[in-house]
Design a protein around this motif. Structure first.
Motif, PDB file in Angstrom:
ATOM      1  N   ILE A  34       0.850  -1.207   0.000  1.00 58.00           N
ATOM      2  CA  ILE A  34       0.000   0.000   0.000  1.00 58.00           C
ATOM      3  C   ILE A  34       0.875   1.243   0.000  1.00 58.00           C
ATOM      4  CG2 ILE A  34      -1.618   1.343   1.397  1.00 58.00           C
ATOM      5  CD1 ILE A  34      -2.868  -1.358   2.237  1.00 58.00           C
ATOM      6  N   ALA A  35       1.922   1.250   0.830  1.00 57.68           N
ATOM      7  CA  ALA A  35       2.820   2.405   0.902  1.00 57.68           C
ATOM      8  C   ALA A  35       3.504   2.660  -0.441  1.00 57.68           C
ATOM      9  CB  ALA A  35       3.860   2.181   2.001  1.00 57.68           C
ATOM     10  N   GLU A  36       3.959   1.598  -1.093  1.00 66.30           N
ATOM     11  CA  GLU A  36       4.615   1.751  -2.394  1.00 66.30           C
ATOM     12  C   GLU A  36       3.643   2.278  -3.443  1.00 66.30           C
ATOM     13  OE1 GLU A  36       6.429  -1.999  -3.364  1.00 66.30           O
ATOM     14  OE2 GLU A  36       7.846  -1.865  -1.695  1.00 66.30           O
ATOM     15  N   ALA A  37       2.406   1.781  -3.410  1.00 66.42           N
ATOM     16  CA  ALA A  37       1.402   2.235  -4.383  1.00 66.42           C
ATOM     17  C   ALA A  37       1.026   3.692  -4.119  1.00 66.42           C
ATOM     18  CB  ALA A  37       0.173   1.342  -4.316  1.00 66.42           C
ATOM     19  N   ARG A  38       0.960   4.086  -2.849  1.00 64.29           N
ATOM     20  CA  ARG A  38       0.599   5.451  -2.475  1.00 64.29           C
ATOM     21  C   ARG A  38       1.672   6.430  -2.975  1.00 64.29           C
ATOM     22  NH1 ARG A  38       0.750   5.324   3.065  1.00 64.29           N
ATOM     23  NH2 ARG A  38      -1.202   4.176   3.115  1.00 64.29           N
ATOM     24  N   ASP A  39       2.920   5.985  -2.947  1.00 64.13           N
ATOM     25  CA  ASP A  39       4.032   6.843  -3.377  1.00 64.13           C
ATOM     26  C   ASP A  39       4.025   7.109  -4.879  1.00 64.13           C
ATOM     27  OD1 ASP A  39       4.902   6.972  -0.781  1.00 64.13           O
ATOM     28  OD2 ASP A  39       6.461   5.424  -1.024  1.00 64.13           O
ATOM     29  N   LYS A  40       3.220   6.367  -5.621  1.00 62.64           N
ATOM     30  CA  LYS A  40       3.205   6.517  -7.080  1.00 62.64           C
ATOM     31  C   LYS A  40       2.283   7.629  -7.562  1.00 62.64           C
ATOM     32  CE  LYS A  40       4.832   1.945  -8.001  1.00 62.64           C
ATOM     33  NZ  LYS A  40       4.586   0.616  -8.436  1.00 62.64           N
ATOM     34  N   GLY A  41       1.684   8.366  -6.623  1.00 64.03           N
ATOM     35  CA  GLY A  41       0.933   9.534  -7.055  1.00 64.03           C
ATOM     36  C   GLY A  41      -0.557   9.468  -6.781  1.00 64.03           C
ATOM     37  N   ASP A  42      -1.316  10.078  -7.691  1.00 60.54           N
ATOM     38  CA  ASP A  42      -2.754  10.286  -7.569  1.00 60.54           C
ATOM     39  C   ASP A  42      -3.500   8.989  -7.210  1.00 60.54           C
ATOM     40  OD1 ASP A  42      -5.326  11.190  -7.732  1.00 60.54           O
ATOM     41  OD2 ASP A  42      -5.330  11.471  -9.908  1.00 60.54           O
ATOM     42  N   LEU A  43      -4.125   8.979  -6.022  1.00 66.33           N
ATOM     43  CA  LEU A  43      -4.798   7.777  -5.553  1.00 66.33           C
ATOM     44  C   LEU A  43      -6.131   7.524  -6.263  1.00 66.33           C
ATOM     45  CD1 LEU A  43      -4.156   7.974  -1.696  1.00 66.33           C
ATOM     46  CD2 LEU A  43      -2.854   6.766  -3.449  1.00 66.33           C
ATOM     47  N   SER A  44      -6.726   8.561  -6.825  1.00 69.98           N
ATOM     48  CA  SER A  44      -8.039   8.385  -7.456  1.00 69.98           C
ATOM     49  C   SER A  44      -7.960   7.527  -8.719  1.00 69.98           C
ATOM     50  CB  SER A  44      -8.673   9.736  -7.771  1.00 69.98           C
ATOM     51  OG  SER A  44      -7.892  10.411  -8.734  1.00 69.98           O
ATOM     52  N   GLU A  45      -6.807   7.496  -9.370  1.00 71.27           N
ATOM     53  CA  GLU A  45      -6.663   6.701 -10.583  1.00 71.27           C
ATOM     54  C   GLU A  45      -5.561   5.650 -10.447  1.00 71.27           C
ATOM     55  OE1 GLU A  45      -6.122   9.260 -13.933  1.00 71.27           O
ATOM     56  OE2 GLU A  45      -7.878  10.459 -13.437  1.00 71.27           O
ATOM     57  N   ASN A  46      -5.288   5.235  -9.226  1.00 73.37           N
ATOM     58  CA  ASN A  46      -4.190   4.315  -8.975  1.00 73.37           C
ATOM     59  C   ASN A  46      -4.748   2.913  -8.713  1.00 73.37           C
ATOM     60  OD1 ASN A  46      -1.974   2.912  -8.001  1.00 73.37           O
ATOM     61  ND2 ASN A  46      -1.127   4.696  -6.926  1.00 73.37           N
ATOM     62  N   ALA A  47      -4.801   2.101  -9.765  1.00 74.45           N
ATOM     63  CA  ALA A  47      -5.351   0.747  -9.659  1.00 74.45           C
ATOM     64  C   ALA A  47      -4.496  -0.118  -8.732  1.00 74.45           C
ATOM     65  CB  ALA A  47      -5.444   0.108 -11.033  1.00 74.45           C
ATOM     66  N   GLU A  48      -3.188   0.133  -8.738  1.00 77.16           N
ATOM     67  CA  GLU A  48      -2.294  -0.642  -7.884  1.00 77.16           C
ATOM     68  C   GLU A  48      -2.621  -0.403  -6.400  1.00 77.16           C
ATOM     69  OE1 GLU A  48       2.490  -1.052  -7.185  1.00 77.16           O
ATOM     70  OE2 GLU A  48       1.795  -0.313  -9.127  1.00 77.16           O
ATOM     71  N   TYR A  49      -2.935   0.852  -6.061  1.00 80.00           N
ATOM     72  CA  TYR A  49      -3.302   1.200  -4.678  1.00 80.00           C
ATOM     73  C   TYR A  49      -4.616   0.509  -4.293  1.00 80.00           C
ATOM     74  CZ  TYR A  49      -4.746   3.996  -0.656  1.00 80.00           C
ATOM     75  OH  TYR A  49      -5.162   4.400   0.582  1.00 80.00           O
ATOM     76  N   ASP A  50      -5.599   0.574  -5.207  1.00 81.76           N
ATOM     77  CA  ASP A  50      -6.897  -0.067  -4.934  1.00 81.76           C
ATOM     78  C   ASP A  50      -6.735  -1.577  -4.732  1.00 81.76           C
ATOM     79  OD1 ASP A  50      -8.175   2.372  -5.160  1.00 81.76           O
ATOM     80  OD2 ASP A  50      -8.745   2.075  -7.266  1.00 81.76           O
ATOM     81  N   ALA A  51      -5.923  -2.200  -5.571  1.00 75.97           N
ATOM     82  CA  ALA A  51      -5.698  -3.645  -5.459  1.00 75.97           C
ATOM     83  C   ALA A  51      -5.000  -3.979  -4.148  1.00 75.97           C
ATOM     84  CB  ALA A  51      -4.877  -4.140  -6.649  1.00 75.97           C
ATOM     85  N   ALA A  52      -4.032  -3.172  -3.748  1.00 74.46           N
ATOM     86  CA  ALA A  52      -3.307  -3.415  -2.493  1.00 74.46           C
ATOM     87  C   ALA A  52      -4.233  -3.255  -1.292  1.00 74.46           C
ATOM     88  CB  ALA A  52      -2.108  -2.464  -2.387  1.00 74.46           C
ATOM     89  N   LYS A  53      -5.104  -2.241  -1.327  1.00 69.68           N
ATOM     90  CA  LYS A  53      -6.061  -2.037  -0.228  1.00 69.68           C
ATOM     91  C   LYS A  53      -7.054  -3.203  -0.152  1.00 69.68           C
ATOM     92  CE  LYS A  53      -6.808   1.081   2.219  1.00 69.68           C
ATOM     93  NZ  LYS A  53      -6.416   1.265   3.615  1.00 69.68           N
ATOM     94  N   GLU A  54      -7.498  -3.686  -1.312  1.00 66.12           N
ATOM     95  CA  GLU A  54      -8.428  -4.815  -1.327  1.00 66.12           C
ATOM     96  C   GLU A  54      -7.753  -6.083  -0.800  1.00 66.12           C
ATOM     97  OE1 GLU A  54     -11.059  -7.385  -4.485  1.00 66.12           O
ATOM     98  OE2 GLU A  54     -10.757  -5.250  -4.896  1.00 66.12           O
ATOM     99  N   ALA A  55      -6.513  -6.305  -1.213  1.00 71.78           N
ATOM    100  CA  ALA A  55      -5.764  -7.471  -0.728  1.00 71.78           C
ATOM    101  C   ALA A  55      -5.568  -7.390   0.785  1.00 71.78           C
ATOM    102  CB  ALA A  55      -4.412  -7.564  -1.436  1.00 71.78           C
ATOM    103  N   GLN A  56      -5.318  -6.188   1.291  1.00 66.91           N
ATOM    104  CA  GLN A  56      -5.149  -6.017   2.734  1.00 66.91           C
ATOM    105  C   GLN A  56      -6.462  -6.329   3.457  1.00 66.91           C
ATOM    106  OE1 GLN A  56      -4.841  -2.048   4.374  1.00 66.91           O
ATOM    107  NE2 GLN A  56      -3.331  -2.738   5.892  1.00 66.91           N
ATOM    108  N   GLY A  57      -7.573  -5.879   2.903  1.00 64.84           N
ATOM    109  CA  GLY A  57      -8.880  -6.154   3.510  1.00 64.84           C
ATOM    110  C   GLY A  57      -9.173  -7.648   3.574  1.00 64.84           C
ATOM    111  N   LEU A  58      -8.866  -8.360   2.482  1.00 60.87           N
ATOM    112  CA  LEU A  58      -9.070  -9.810   2.463  1.00 60.87           C
ATOM    113  C   LEU A  58      -8.160 -10.511   3.463  1.00 60.87           C
ATOM    114  CD1 LEU A  58      -9.389 -10.366  -1.395  1.00 60.87           C
ATOM    115  CD2 LEU A  58     -11.219 -10.485   0.307  1.00 60.87           C
ATOM    116  N   LEU A  59      -6.915 -10.042   3.574  1.00 58.46           N
ATOM    117  CA  LEU A  59      -5.967 -10.615   4.526  1.00 58.46           C
ATOM    118  C   LEU A  59      -6.458 -10.411   5.956  1.00 58.46           C
ATOM    119  CD1 LEU A  59      -3.204 -11.924   5.136  1.00 58.46           C
ATOM    120  CD2 LEU A  59      -2.250  -9.614   5.160  1.00 58.46           C
TER     121      LEU A  59
END
Length: 158
Positions: A34-59
């Protein structure tokens, strides 16, 4: 109300080891992703961030379920179990009356079930059908392809 599950000492240790792996290794990995995805910029269009947050929720959901399993786990003292009838941890020698084949299963908790090793869950249709039966009795069990007739030949603890 949570359901109590019965385990062998080895089965409970395996469950706790898996829970510790999820907490101590997988959880930090998810946070790092999540931290790495957040560092890549705009969260509104960041699919990597969304996927990481979803994976964290499932975990976190999986960790929560496993914590509940461990909290409601009870170790079975095999020496105190009755061998006159089929119970959890019974090793049952059976004869399938439909095809005269002999088989042997050990009834275990759902999380310890391993058909290749001859361990079936007490919550499976066959497991439920065998519980409480004695040597010589015939268990008639509804399975998807009809009715299984299993004669109990022997009950032991191994």
């Amino acid at each position: 109300m949570s359901k109590v599950s019965y385990y062998t000492p080895e089965g409970l240790k395996k469950l706790k080891d898996e829970l510790n792996q999820l907490r101590d290794v997988e959880r930090p990995k998810a946070s790092q992703a999540i931290a790495e995805a957040r560092d890549k910029g705009d969260l509104s269009e960041n699919a990597e961030y969304d996927a990481a947050k979803e994976a964290q929720g499932l975990l976190e959901m999986k960790i929560s379920k496993m914590e509940e399993l461990v909290a409601n786990a009870r170790i079975i003292d095999e020496s105190q179990l009755d061998t006159s009838k089929v119970l959890v941890l019974s090793t049952v020698k059976l004869e399938n009356l439909n095809n005269k084949m002999q088989l042997s299963y050990t009834l275990v908790a759902e999380s310890e079930a391993d058909l290749k090793a001859g361990k079936i869950s007490v919550t499976s249709p066959i497991g439920k059908g065998l519980l409480g039966k004695q040597v010589g009795e015939i268990a008639e069990i509804q399975v998807p392809n009809g009715t299984l007739k299993l004669k109990i030949l022997d009950i032991s603890r191994e």
